[in-house]
Every structure is written in C-alpha cells, then in structure tokens.
Design a protein around this motif. Structure first.
Motif, mmCIF file in Angstrom:
data_model
loop_
_atom_site.group_PDB
_atom_site.id
_atom_site.type_symbol
_atom_site.label_atom_id
_atom_site.label_comp_id
_atom_site.label_asym_id
_atom_site.label_seq_id
_atom_site.Cartn_x
_atom_site.Cartn_y
_atom_site.Cartn_z
ATOM 1 N N VAL A 143 0.835 -1.089 -0.086
ATOM 2 C CA VAL A 143 0.020 0.004 0.051
ATOM 3 C C VAL A 143 0.807 1.409 0.014
ATOM 4 N N GLY A 144 2.104 1.170 -0.283
ATOM 5 C CA GLY A 144 2.902 2.224 -0.188
ATOM 6 C C GLY A 144 3.502 2.968 0.904
ATOM 7 N N GLN A 145 3.359 2.380 2.185
ATOM 8 C CA GLN A 145 3.759 2.954 3.362
ATOM 9 C C GLN A 145 5.075 2.118 3.746
ATOM 10 N N ASP A 146 5.861 3.028 4.512
ATOM 11 C CA ASP A 146 7.103 2.595 4.998
ATOM 12 C C ASP A 146 6.845 1.774 6.280
ATOM 13 N N PRO A 147 7.092 0.497 6.361
ATOM 14 C CA PRO A 147 6.724 -0.314 7.625
ATOM 15 C C PRO A 147 7.404 0.246 8.872
ATOM 16 N N LEU A 148 8.414 1.035 8.840
ATOM 17 C CA LEU A 148 8.811 1.511 10.375
ATOM 18 C C LEU A 148 8.045 2.765 10.809
ATOM 19 N N GLU A 149 7.645 3.607 9.694
ATOM 20 C CA GLU A 149 6.996 4.543 9.953
ATOM 21 C C GLU A 149 5.524 4.354 10.357
ATOM 22 N N ALA A 150 5.026 3.120 9.680
ATOM 23 C CA ALA A 150 3.608 2.853 10.213
ATOM 24 C C ALA A 150 3.568 2.028 11.689
ATOM 25 N N ALA A 151 4.723 1.349 12.021
ATOM 26 C CA ALA A 151 4.748 0.809 13.518
ATOM 27 C C ALA A 151 4.761 1.999 14.479
ATOM 28 N N ARG A 152 5.606 3.106 14.118
ATOM 29 C CA ARG A 152 5.715 4.331 15.170
ATOM 30 C C ARG A 152 4.365 4.773 15.258
ATOM 31 N N ASP A 153 3.494 4.846 14.127
ATOM 32 C CA ASP A 153 2.146 5.465 14.224
ATOM 33 C C ASP A 153 1.422 4.576 15.070
ATOM 34 N N LEU A 154 1.744 3.311 14.993
ATOM 35 C CA LEU A 154 0.455 2.266 15.652
ATOM 36 C C LEU A 154 1.189 1.754 17.135
ATOM 37 N N THR A 172 6.747 -9.740 -3.886
ATOM 38 C CA THR A 172 6.392 -11.278 -3.507
ATOM 39 C C THR A 172 7.097 -11.225 -2.087
ATOM 40 N N GLY A 173 6.704 -12.367 -1.611
ATOM 41 C CA GLY A 173 7.256 -12.968 -0.304
ATOM 42 C C GLY A 173 8.682 -13.061 -0.271
ATOM 43 N N SER A 174 9.374 -13.078 0.784
ATOM 44 C CA SER A 174 10.596 -13.686 0.749
ATOM 45 C C SER A 174 11.126 -14.131 2.355
ATOM 46 N N VAL A 175 12.176 -14.688 2.004
ATOM 47 C CA VAL A 175 12.919 -15.215 3.386
ATOM 48 C C VAL A 175 13.107 -13.933 4.144
ATOM 49 N N ILE A 176 13.077 -14.206 5.557
ATOM 50 C CA ILE A 176 13.303 -13.138 6.375
ATOM 51 C C ILE A 176 14.645 -12.513 6.272
ATOM 52 N N GLY A 177 14.749 -11.161 6.190
ATOM 53 C CA GLY A 177 16.170 -10.675 6.074
ATOM 54 C C GLY A 177 16.728 -10.609 4.826
ATOM 55 N N GLU A 178 15.960 -11.046 3.610
ATOM 56 C CA GLU A 178 16.394 -11.042 2.177
ATOM 57 C C GLU A 178 15.588 -10.156 1.442
ATOM 58 N N GLY A 179 14.584 -9.442 2.016
ATOM 59 C CA GLY A 179 13.713 -8.524 1.418
ATOM 60 C C GLY A 179 13.761 -7.065 1.755
ATOM 61 N N LEU A 180 12.905 -6.335 1.450
ATOM 62 C CA LEU A 180 12.951 -4.831 1.661
ATOM 63 C C LEU A 180 12.554 -4.275 2.800
ATOM 64 N N VAL A 181 11.943 -5.111 3.790
ATOM 65 C CA VAL A 181 11.835 -4.416 5.175
ATOM 66 C C VAL A 181 13.147 -4.307 6.081
ATOM 67 N N ASP A 182 13.341 -3.135 6.695
ATOM 68 C CA ASP A 182 14.446 -3.241 7.523
ATOM 69 C C ASP A 182 14.037 -3.902 8.784
ATOM 70 N N LEU A 183 13.919 -4.926 9.052
ATOM 71 C CA LEU A 183 13.614 -5.983 10.025
ATOM 72 C C LEU A 183 14.687 -5.664 11.328
ATOM 73 N N PRO A 184 15.997 -5.534 11.173
ATOM 74 C CA PRO A 184 16.714 -4.942 12.393
ATOM 75 C C PRO A 184 15.944 -3.805 13.060
ATOM 76 N N ALA A 185 15.914 -2.689 12.186
ATOM 77 C CA ALA A 185 15.376 -1.504 12.914
ATOM 78 C C ALA A 185 13.888 -1.549 13.339
ATOM 79 N N MET A 186 13.106 -2.618 12.731
ATOM 80 C CA MET A 186 12.021 -2.877 13.425
ATOM 81 C C MET A 186 11.880 -3.712 14.503
ATOM 82 N N ILE A 187 12.686 -4.559 14.730
ATOM 83 C CA ILE A 187 13.028 -5.280 16.155
ATOM 84 C C ILE A 187 13.480 -4.316 17.113
#
Length: 278
Positions: free
Chosen positions: A180-191, A224-239
C-alpha cells in the motif's frame, strides 16, 4: 518477544497434501519455536480436532500464540455480513477453547463497485459488534494491516478509534505496508500504542513472471514474499523499534515466499529471525 510460527507459512505443503494440523505441530516443534499461530481455514472438523490439537501441542511444549480467522465484511448482502459476524463470534469461542485470548481479524477485501465509504460502514458495523462480543468473553481482536480498507496505519487507527473498544487492537504485519506504499517503520511508529501482535514478514521485488503470490504497490512495482532478512523490510530497525516501545508479545513468522517452505523458506527465516532478536 517470543517466536511463533504461523501455519499460513506452510500453505503450499498443506495444499499439496504433505501437511495437516498434526504434522504442522510436529514440524513447528522440530523448529524449536515457542508457539504456533492456528487459522480457521485449516480445520476439517474443529469440534473433533481441537482436543487432539491441544494434546499434541501440550506434548510438544508449544503455546497457541494467536488464533486467526479470515473474515471479510465487504459483502453487499446484509445476510452475508451477518454470517461473517457469526463466524467471528465462533472464532472467539474457538480461541477460548484453544486457551488463547488473542484473535487476528481482517477488515475486508476490495470489491469492484464498493466505495470506500460504503465498505468502511460495513467494516465498522461488523468490528463494533465483534469487538463487543470479544470484550465480553475476555478476548482481544488484533486487526491486521491488510488490503485497501485497512492497509495503512492511519486507516487502522481510524477504524479502532471509531469502534472505540479496548478489545480491538493491531496486528502489525511488517510486510503488508509495502503493497500500500507505506514505510513499515513509519507505520509501526504510528501504531506503537495499539500493537498486541506482530507478524514477522518480509517482501522483495518480483519479476513479471514470478511464481507464487505477487502484489503490485501503488506505483505498479511488483512484490512477493521473501525469506526473512532477504527482502525490503528493515527488520533490524523494526525489532529495535518494538524493543524501544516495550513490546513483549509474539513475533509470529508468516512466510509467503516462492521457495519450498518446509526445506528452505521457514527454516531459513526462523534462523534469520533468531539472529534479529536481542
């Protein structure tokens, strides 16, 4: 935070007849996760299977992290919307039978000819009644960021505030903001103040002929889906963000990549997830 495995991660194996509820529990135990996410779509006969599932999970030392349903209130027929609400209420009862007081819910899927205003009115009616029932039963509904009606953080917050029940909160899906075109980190902060469950998911860019489940973002770029850590989401920052806001709930792995989930997708994703956790 504790790691859970969603049975949705193994959909290809289930569809191929290679896995059922019992073998999923055995697989999850072999992966050494603390809990599992069970879904309504995988029951053959819930009344008969629930005691068997609970016994198998107890033997395996697994908790039910969350029970998830696949409700859809975007239905023009009022009788169909009532059936969706009835299913949601049965889901609450099933969650309690599984000894868990957390249930993932959806809002509804986009449907041609249904306006945002009309669709939102159906969602609000359904979730208001569903949250009232859940609250009476001591169950919290976790609304997932998913689709056009509740895909963005502002949409989720608007729905939750308009429903006005402490029994409706957020399932933060770390991957679903990208379509939906939203940055996951920005969204997590909002929620941050509303999160009661987190789906650990990653996505990558997809080729036009990509096999599997492919999404288009608002710019028409394929995901499309990917293995954790091999995609576009900044998961270290998310955690790190989840740690910062004091989140202590479940991280439920939801793998949706094209690689075989049994031998590649889930084991590699869980290994990556463990490296992410503090």
């Amino acid at each position: 935070m504790k790691l859970s495995l969603s049975m949705w991660s193994l959909v290809p194996a289930v569809k191929a007849g290679q896995m059922d509820l019992m073998s999923f529990i055995d697989f999850a135990a072999a992966q050494a996760v603390a809990g599992v996410e069970l879904l309504d779509v995988f029951w053959s006969d819930a009344e008969r299977e629930i005691p068997l599932v609970k016994a198998r999970m107890a033997d395996a030392g697994l908790d039910t992290a969350v029970y998830s349903i696949s409700n859809n209130f975007i239905r023009p027929d009022a009788r169909e919307r009532q059936r969706e609400l009835d299913d949601l209420k049965r889901g609450v009862d099933t969650a309690l039978a599984l000894d868990v007081n957390l249930m993932r819910v959806f809002s509804g899927s986009y449907r041609e000819g249904v306006s945002q205003e009309e669709g939102m009115s159906w969602i609000l009616d359904g979730l208001t009644a569903g949250a009232a029932y859940a609250e009476r039963q001591g169950v919290t509904l976790a609304l997932e960021n998913h689709g056009r009606f509740a895909g963005r953080s502002d949409q989720l917050r608007d729905i939750i505030e308009r429903v006005g029940s402490p029994a409706l909160r957020v399932n933060l899906d770390t991957g679903n903001f990208l379509p939906v075109g939203q940055d996951p980190l920005e969204a997590a902060r909002d929620l941050a103040d509303l999160i009661v469950l987190a789906h650990l998911k990653d996505m990558r860019r997809a080729a036009p002929d990509e096999p599997g489940h492919v999404f288009a973002d608002p710019d028409g770029l394929l995901l499309t889906g990917s293995v954790i850590g091999e995609g576009l989401v900044d998961l270290p920052a998310m955690i790190a963000l989840l740690e910062e806001i004091g989140y202590r709930g479940w991280l439920s792995l939801e793998y949706e990549g094209a690689e075989d989930p049994v031998s590649i997708g889930v084991p590699r994703s869980l290994d990556a997830a463990r490296r992410l956790l503090p």
